[in-house]
Structure formats: structure tokens, C-alpha cells
Design an enzyme around this catalytic site. Structure first.
Site, mmCIF file in Angstrom:
data_model
loop_
_atom_site.group_PDB
_atom_site.id
_atom_site.type_symbol
_atom_site.label_atom_id
_atom_site.label_comp_id
_atom_site.label_asym_id
_atom_site.label_seq_id
_atom_site.Cartn_x
_atom_site.Cartn_y
_atom_site.Cartn_z
ATOM 1 N N TYR A 118 6.297 9.955 -0.545
ATOM 2 C CA TYR A 118 5.043 9.208 -0.518
ATOM 3 C C TYR A 118 4.546 8.992 0.902
ATOM 4 C CZ TYR A 118 5.357 7.748 -5.465
ATOM 5 O OH TYR A 118 5.386 7.706 -6.836
ATOM 6 N N LYS B 250 8.671 14.722 -5.843
ATOM 7 C CA LYS B 250 7.561 14.182 -6.613
ATOM 8 C C LYS B 250 6.433 13.870 -5.642
ATOM 9 C CE LYS B 250 6.336 9.996 -9.196
ATOM 10 N NZ LYS B 250 6.540 8.546 -9.226
#
Lengths: 296, 296, 296, 296, 296
Positions: free
Chosen positions: D166, D200
Site C-alpha cells: 500500500y 495485493k
């Protein structure tokens, strides 16, 4: 004369080289040879060894003897090092003997248990540690494992490792005995294979051949034998042990042949301190005269 | 003349006593005094310090200088110790400097980060370790904690600890500066309070009084100042630093007053190796002449 | 021409010598010189560095390029080593880069955090590890501590340590910048003082003098500067970094001067893989022609 | 269509391969694709996320949803895993999320602290662990160190490591934001460089260019962007995150483009369980229809 | 001819593959075959093994012989590795033998005690470790436990593990002896079952059937026997030992049959260094001619 290798030819780490330099070049004759005073017989044999010269029962007396005699180091157990070395710290190199045993139980599979650590040696300012390896003992499995830990710690701390490489056990007895040429030769090589920096051996007796392997069933002079033993030790410096007290002339001749063979020096205990004080120093003086002829 | 205490009067452990004995009695003049050669300026200031005498850029040259000059030890960082000390291992005592920093970032709260361990020193056969403590720095909290770990490890391994006790920071600047009598005196005492075996200080300047506490706002001769500093160090042996290169006569007078005060010796780097080779040895000879007058 | 020291003159342990021997004598030209391919820019700068030659985004392409180009090693981070090195394990030496960072946050006090261990490097069959040290960064305290742990683990495991010695931070900017002669010279010495086996530096720019110490405020040719830097590194082997992509002629001249100065070799990444495949190999061929003239 | 690599082309250890095989080939569609159900929002955002569909506040409800919907795994924190996974142990793969934080403090330098270990994951029969890495955060130094320990433990235990990569922090905000093409592309590469097995990421927005590096200042379609991101991840399998709940058509198109680009699958939480039960399953059915077109 | 598997077909980790690649493809013939020089007989049998060719008592002579003869590695104990390998570090691969024993005590339940660690091997730059497993010894319980620790450490550090798989003990003697087809076949399979990367066995003698299980009570040619043994080792590479010195023609035929069977190579010690120097090289040349016919 076999040429003795210099400290820069032995694959030593910086710390081991520094400490061996101190022992061999800043104490004793300072010529690369050495004579050590071992004083662990109080544990190995008990006080009986001091009956001949009661003064030698006092560790302080013996450490002073090492200083007076110009020894390159004194080898003692942890208890004496803790209590007696402070007085003379740094004046004579300390070899901390890390294992030892009493001779009370009859040992058919001898093993010398560890009672101190390499850290103890560092802490006390020692310049080397000593370990007794009983070559040929059925207990070699335990012995090797115990030895591994000490070799490794000595390496990590740059501490020279002197192996008392002693053939022992019934198998040795059956192959010529603990001071046969075969046994001593094998002991020197074993210490070298296992990574000793210095090995202490008995003087070999080539005439003890009964039961020895065929290769040793031949005529060898004692000079040939000790020369072969030094060669078997290769880059492991070799010290010849005095063993039990014997006649002076024989001891001096052993010393001479050893140095001629390329040994680094001698480690004489009972032959020194079982005499009275002045006699001890006189005998050591004779040994030093021999060492003086073999500088490196 | 203040009487300098002997090694048996300092509360030293066996290992520390053994190692200090080597430094003070088996190297240099062997009379209990010492002169050390510090050579960590390549890290502390960078190569610019070598421009005056380019030969000094080579660590091998400087270690040889220590040998030729009869120094009692050479103080270097881990990298040079690893690569250059082996060649001379044991010939001159090694003081492994455990912390250091570049002078590139402007340090208002200086701290000297650790880059080696006491175990490294043991492993390399060093006879002492060095630690820079910035007395008065706002970073003292971190500094003391870092120091504690080293003092403790040095104790466990019997390794003498030499503290470079350096007053630094804006508060010091405001109270007379880093070489005021006040600052140096406080630095000597701080090292003693924190457990140094040996403390290295700058020579105190009693005339730098601006901002110093009232007690230091008086007339003191430089002899009185250095005597007080030695006394503040009590059983911590004291070395006087040469600092930046200065005039010979002034340096020699500082040395004389320091020894008269009971200092154990000197630690002179740039004043030595920023000269050409023969000039270095000549100057060191003059320092040794002074030390020779103060045996213990 | 400065003489480059052989591997037996650097104070190396057995394992470090074995691994550097492989790198310098069993790969590339095998003549003691080296050219490394660094490929950590995906982490340090992000994928933008691959836009010029999209094929270079694929680690497999780049490792193959190292093989085809006859490089002495490829320097990558743990993730690529885990996933891509198996295919070519042992065919080209692996330099596992142990720290790294993204360039997203503006770093005024840069520090390169560790993301892998020397054990990882051993486990992957690497022949060296890499560590980025930001010389002059206010974060040096943390950097030195982090570095200490890696230096020590590399020593214990016999793994050569290559330090990316990078001057960084506002203080460096104020003293001439990160590729000034002053900064690069200091960086080379710092790596040597802290125990690097090999140091990677930028090519020094002696004309960048604004704010540098007086010693560097003079006329120096770039040959004089790089020669001084190699000397400051002393027994630490020196690699010159290519840095950002630049003109070929200038790069080749830098390479030539570096080798003439006694550097061990080059570490060129973007200047190699930001070209198309054949052009990369053509350029590497030119670099190899230079290295071929400086055997050791 | 980019070709997605098979599990035998990723450099996986035996244990990681076994566990990923279970996830990708024995659950969900069993065709090498995956859709995961993340359910750590109770920690990350608090119960407010459950107000839309109160049933989703109950972990049992959500785990059953994962089973009914044919998910390849459910990602939860240690507390829910301890209390709720037993009921369905082995029926749906468990991804134990090892770190997490509340969103209460405003984070300008976010870091996600660890609250469970890889051993916990093994103990609970998990088939993967999850770690949130805040790429670009000034706290990256701490983050990398924390991550290293988990990567290493996952390796030792053969546990696949899924990195929630992230982009975060003010520097990211100034360069186009956390879902800009630049930020997502860099995040994918960073996970790959640091050794993630699966990464991810958010779906990239190539139109967010303000402040981004020059290379990203051009026209890119979202298909081009996601394809580049998958390529940057190289041998790290890539999952596209659903993020906040959005319109179904847009979500399905993102999913289609991601799979077309070579992604391994999707990780959709709020977009699934913030609907009522049947609606959730209907939407998941549409996602599965897409995945079914991309077997490997 | 049995096809020998390539290194990418053996389930090797990256580090093991890298190190075996070096041994098999960057040394010796570089064709995937290998000939090793074992030199641990100084410990296993003592100096008597050197009486035939006294030059072989010097480890330096034997390491040079390995280089001159183009061997793929030399297998020695820790002591010789510490003192002698530095000189040739990296020039010939080191196989550090981790256990060994003297042959002094009559061993009815032999066990080879460990005297070095895999970390020692890593530290010395070794490319493999060796372990003697006495298959069939009553001490197998202790042996397996000791072996487990080494296998695990070798795995963690990516170090190939070569098992000297030696049938020994009274039970083996009663079932055909230590070099019966039965014993050797079982020994090869045991090493494979326990996780060896490479196994060293004696050449099997199918005619020694007395007491062997029924399956081995049949007519087998020696080619059939060695082929079966290689198959029993499956993905464990197999080396055939020379054992005691024997006639050249017989040795060469054994070597040929072994390679034909799919062995990776040979490990010949006494048959090599118990000859004089030139004769050693001549014989090794004949062995290499055989290996050259079996590239992989």
C-alpha cells in the site's frame, strides 16, 4: 635440522598470532622457542606429587618459579588461576587448562571433563588454553564433541589452543603403549587434524613395537621418531612433555633431539618443581641453553 | 610530584591487570608510563588529515611508526585492525577503538556510534578498547546507555577500557569551551565515575573561564589545573591528548606538566604522524625522555 | 599505474578469500579485475528506470545479460534472488544486497533499512553481500549500528562485504556535493575504517570545491583525484560506480582512469541495461577491453 | 493476454508450493485463479464498516459467506482466527493477517504493527500469511525490519507470504496519490524486490499524474497500466484489491482488465459483505464468471 | 547407459544448486562429473598411511596434487582446512569432513563423532560438507540423531551434504560384509532416504552373498550391481570410493562401470596419493579419460 615454521606461516588468526607472539617472542628466550611449566598435577594426581618438594604444594611458589626460571607460560586449572594469577598477571603468560580429572577411578575409557571455559581464559588475561584429548580412548566420541565446543570458542576469541594429545586406553596398551612411536605419531596427527594450534606429546619410543601396525615394525632411532612426529603435526606447533621425573641426562638429550626435529619447545613440570628451588633453576638453565640454539 | 598508583592499587580484575601490565611494563619504556599513537582520524576527519604527510595515509606506515617509535599501543578502528594488525600482531599493543563518526554532519548534539565490540577486540588480541564519551552532549542519555553495554562487556572479558572523555556541545561552549579547566576536570571525573580504567583528556586551559562555574573563576596555573584533573580521575589512569598539531616546545611542556601531575602518559597522533618520518621519531624521542623521568 | 594488491595481501579470512577468488579469478576476465551488474533500481527508484528498455523490467533478462556479458557478479535484492537466481545458480556470482529503500519519501537524513541477512546470502549461495552506507547522513548513528551487525555476521560466515559508500545529506551538499573529491575520498576511507572488504564509490569530481575543507581547495586532475581515493581505501578493494546513464566516451574514460589508479573494477547498471540488448553487450565489451589491460 | 506463470515457475519452496496449490487448485474454481475475502476491517476501520449490513459484524456469517461463495481463502486477524476458524477448519483456506492497526490516529508516517506470528498461522492450519507494507512511508525503515523477520519465518516454515503493498504518506500524496499508476507500479515492484509470494495492490489510475515522475506523465489506458503493474510484480502473483465499495459495472471491468493483464485474482471485501447475503453471492458469481475465463 | 539427472532435476535449494554447480561444472572436467580427493586418513588411520609416499604426509603437497590433477574437490578435516586451505582458497573446492575418528579402539559399534560444524564449512568457503554414516552399526540411534542436526544445518545454509555411507558392524559382517552388493545397495538407499545430496559408497561385490537376504542370493554381474546401487540412490548423486590401494586395471574398470551405471563420479584417495607424484597424476589422467566420456 628441520626448519620450524614462523608464526606467519601457520594460518593463524590475528588474535592467535598476537597471543602466540607474546608467548614465543616476548617471554622466555624470546627466540620463538618455549618452555612451559605445567602445574595441574594437584588435580591429576593429587598432593602426593608434592611430597618430594613440599614447597611445590604452594601455587605461589610455583608461579614465582616460572618467573625466575624465565618460562614462557604456566599451565594451571581455573581455581589456581583465580586465586594466584592476579599477583603476577601479565608477568608470565597464563595457559588456562580447561579440562582435567582425578586419577582415582581406574580409567579404561578415560575422558577429561571440562571445568572452565575459553571466556574464563580471556577474562583472566590468559594467552592460551589447554585441553587434554585422550586419543584412542573408547570415549573419543564424547571427547571430540566436548573438544569441538572449545575449539570453536577458542577460534571466536582468538585464543591459541594447546592440545595435550595423550594416547590412552586398552587398545593403545595392546598396540605398543602410550609412548610408542605409533601412538605418539598418531596423537600428533590427530591434534593437527582436529585443529590444535599447539600439540603437547610425549617423547616417542620407537622400540615399543609389540602390536603396533606394520609400518612401525622397523628400526627407527629416537631422532627419526621425534622428527616424524613433528612432521605429522605439520603446522601445529609441537611441545615435548617431560612426563614423570627421570634422569637429567636423558631428559636433556630428549630435549635436544626434539628441538633438532623442529619442535617449538618443552613442557616440563615434575622434572622441574619436584626438585628443590635452586636445583630447579639449574636444570631449567640447562634446558634454556638447548633452546637458545634453535631460534626461529 | 604526585605519586602515580601502581597497577595493584587500582581495583583491577586479573585480566585487566594482565593487559595493562603488558602495555605499561612490557612495551614502550616499560616503566609504567605510556605513549599511545591514535590513528582514527581517517574516520573522524577524513583523508584531509593526511595531506600534510601523505605517507601517513597508509595504515601500515603508521603501525610501523608505532613500532619504531617504541609506542605502548596504537588506537585504531576495526577496519584497519582487521586488515593491518595481523602483520604486527602482538608486536605493539592494539587499542581497538569501538566507536567513531565522520565530522560531516554538523553535530550540535554529538554522539559517537559504536561500530565494533569488545569481543572483536578480544578476537584480534587487543590489550584495551577505546570509547569516546561526549561529556555534556544533549545525547548523553543515549551515550551513557551505549557506554554501559561496553563497560559491562569489557568487565566480563577482562579488557581495559580507555575513555576518550571529550566535553562537547553548546552548553560546554557557553561555559568556557571544550578545553577549559572546568570542562576537562569534569570530563576526567565523569570517566572515573562511570568506570573507565583509563581516561584520555585534553590539557586543561585554566584561563578559559567565561561562563564557567564560580569555583573555576580564579587564578590557576596550568600545572595546578592538570594536577587537579589527575586527582579528579583518582584511580582511573590518565592520558593527555595532543590534539591538533601545535608547536613542539608547548607540547613538550604540556607533557612534562602532565607527568609531573601524576598522569600515566600521553596519546599523540597528528603531532607525530603529520611530520615526515625522521622528524616524527625525533619528536617522539623527546617525549620518551620526559616519560623516562617518571617511572612507577 | 598504481599496483593493485593481490588477495593474499588484504588480511582476508579463508572464506572471504575463497569467495573473492571465485569472483575475481573464476568469472569475468578471470584476471583479478571485475565488472558487476547492479540491479536494485526497481526498489531504489521504482519501475520508471525500466521505461527506456522495457525488457530490463524482467529480472531473468538482466541475469542472462550478466551471463552473456561476462560479468563477475550481479547485485540484487532478496526477492529477486529467491525467485530468479535458482535458474542460474553458480553460473554468475550473486551479490545479495542486504539493505535498500524506495526513493518516495524525501530523505534529508537518509538511511537504508536492512531487508535480508548474511545467512540469506549464504543460503542462496551468494559470493558477497552489499550494504549501502550513507556517509555524512545525520542518521549515521543508526546506520553504523545496523552496519556493525552485518559486518560481524559477514565475518563469522566468511562472506565478503561490499559497501556502497554514498555521501548523502545536507552537510554533504553544503561541502561540495555527493560526488565531490572531498566527499568520495572521505567515503572510501570511511568504508575502509569500518571494515568493508570492497567499497563502491562514485567517480570523484575535483572541481566541485565549494564548501569543501581547505585541503581539497586546489587544482586536481580527475586522475589525481581517483588515485587518491583508491589510496584512501588502502586494502579495501575499490569499485567505481557508473551512476546515471551518461555519454559512452566519458564513461569509458572514467573507467580507464579508475583502473589506472588501481581500482579493482566497475559496477555499471543503468549504463548497461537501459540500452537495448546488443548495444548493452557492445558497451560491456568496451569496458572489458579496458579491464583486460589491468591484470593482477 | 499476458500469460500467468504456473506454480512451478516461481522459485517456490516445497511447502509454499503445496499451500499455494491448495489455495489455487483445490478451492474456488480450482483453475489457478483466486478470489479472497478480506475481513480485517473491524480492526482497520472499526465496526462502522458493518452498519450497512449488520450481519457482517458476525465473523461466523462472513466465514460461511466465503464457503458459500466459493472463495479461495479468507483473510482475518488472529483473534477471529482463534475463535471462529475451528468450525470450518480446512473447509476454506485461512490467510492469517499478521499486522494491522486502527485508523484512529491520523497517520502521516503509517506503520502497521505485527500482532501475530507465522507460527500462529502454522498452528491454526493457515495456508498463507498476510502483511501490510506501507510503501513510501517515512516509517519504511521500521517497516522493512519488521517485515524481514516475517519473511524469514515464513520461508523457514514454508508459508506463502501475501503482501498488502500500500503506497502511503505525504510523499505519495504529492506524487499522484496512493492509487496512481506510479504509486501502484512502484508498490508491486517493491513487494517483488522484498520477496513477497503474492502481492495485493489497488487498481492503478493512470490519469493521476500530478507530481509523478516524468515516465508516468503520458497517456496510458487502465489496461496498459494494470498490465505494466503485473509485469513489475514479475514472479510475484498479483491480486487486485476491491477497496471501498463502488459501482458493480466498474468493479467487474476492473476485474476483467486485471485478469486479462495476467493477475492471479481478486481480493474483494466490502464490495462483497456490505451487501445483503444473496446479493453478495450474486456479485461473487459475476466475479467467478470472469475468473473462469482465465485458467492456468 | 543410465542417464544421470541434471542439477535442476534434484529438488535442490538455490544454495545447494549453486555450490554443486561450482563443483561439477566449474572445476575438474566441468562436464557434470567429478573426482574428489579424500584426505582424512591421517585421522582415520594415522600417519602409517603416509609411509609409502612420505610426501603425502604434508597437507600442502596433497592440496597441490588436487589442483594439478584437476580434482573437483578435496575432502579434509577442520584442522587441515584451517591451516592449509587459505593458501589455495577457492582454487579447488573444499569439502569439509565434519566427523571422523581414530581407528585405535576396536569398534564393534562404530560411530564417527562430529568435530566441526556446517558453519565452519561456510566460514571457510567450503562447497560441501561430508558426514560418515555407519549403516548397520548398533550405534545408529546416536548416529541418526547426530546426522539430523547436520542435515538440518546444511539445509539452512544451502550447503550440499555428502554422506560417506559405510556399512559396518557385526551384523553387516554376518550378512556378506561391508562391500557386498546387499550392504552397498542398502547403504545407498539409506543415504537417499535420510536426505543426502551426494552419497559415497564402495563398489559392490555381488559374489559376496553369504548371509545376505534371499534377493541378493543370485547371479549378478558387477555392472548389474553398481547399476542397481545408482538406482537405489535415485536423486542422490553417487560417488564410488576407491578404498584401499588396489591394482590399476581393476580400479579403472570399476570406474568405467560406475560411470556407465550413472554415477556422478569417483572419490579416490590412497589409490592416488600413495604413489609418487608423477605416477599419481598419470593415474588420475586415466580416470579423467573415463569421466570425459560421461558428460551431463
Amino acid at each position: 635440522m628441520t626448519t620450524r615454521p614462523g608464526l606467519d606461516q601457520l594460518g593463524l588468526s590475528t588474535g592467535k598470532k598476537a597471543r602466540l607472539h607474546r608467548i614465543l617472542h616476548q617471554h622466555g628466550l624470546g627466540n620463538g622457542t618455549a618452555i612451559f611449566l605445567p602445574y595441574d598435577q594437584g588435580l591429576e594426581h593429587g598432593p602426593r606429587d608434592f611430597f618430594e618438594n613440599p614447597a611445590a604444594s604452594d601455587p605461589k611458589y610455583v608461579i614465582r618459579l616460572a618467573l625466575e626460571g624465565g618460562f614462557n607460560g604456566i599451565a594451571i586449572q581455573i581455581g589456581l588461576a583465580e586465586k594466584f594469577y592476579w599477583d603476577y598477571a601479565g608477568e608470565v603468560p597464563l595457559v588456562l587448562k580447561l579440562n582435567g580429572k582425578t586419577d582415582i577411578p581406574g580409567a579404561i575409557d578415560p575422558l577429561s571433563p571440562v571445568n572452565a571455559t575459553v571466556r574464563d581464559a580471556v577474562r583472566l588475561g590468559a594467552d592460551a588454553v589447554g585441553y587434554t584429548l585422550y586419543v584412542g580412548s573408547p570415549a573419543q566420541e564424547h571427547d571430540f564433541r566436548q573438544y569441538l565446543a572449545i575449539r570453536d570458542e577458542a577460534r571466536e576469541l582468538g585464543m591459541p589452543l594447546i592440545v595435550w594429545s595423550y594416547p590412552r586406553g586398552t587398545a593403545i596398551d595392546a598396540k605398543g603403549g602410550k609412548d610408542s612411536f605409533y601412538a605418539v605419531d598418531y596423537a600428533a596427527r590427530t591434534a593437527s587434524e582436529l585443529g590444535a594450534d599447539v600439540v603437547k606429546v610425549n617423547f616417542p619410543h620407537p622400540e615399543k613395537q609389540a602390536g603396533a601396525p606394520a609400518a612401525y615394525q622397523a628400526e627407527f632411532s629416537s631422532q627419526q621418531a621425534i622428527s616424524a612426529v613433528v612432521k605429522s603435526a605439520n603446522r601445529t606447533l609441537l611441545l615435548v612433555s617431560g612426563g614423570e621425573r627421570a634422569g637429567d641426562a636423558a631428559m636433556l638429550e630428549k630435549a635436544r633431539q626434539s628441538m633438532e626435529a623442529g619442535a617449538t619447545g618443552l613442557i616440563f613440570g615434575r622434572n622441574v618443581w619436584q626438585r628443590d628451588h635452586d636445583e630447579s633453576l639449574r636444570f631449567v638453565g640447562q634446558l634454556r641453553d638447548i633452546l637458545a640454539k634453535y631460534p626461529s
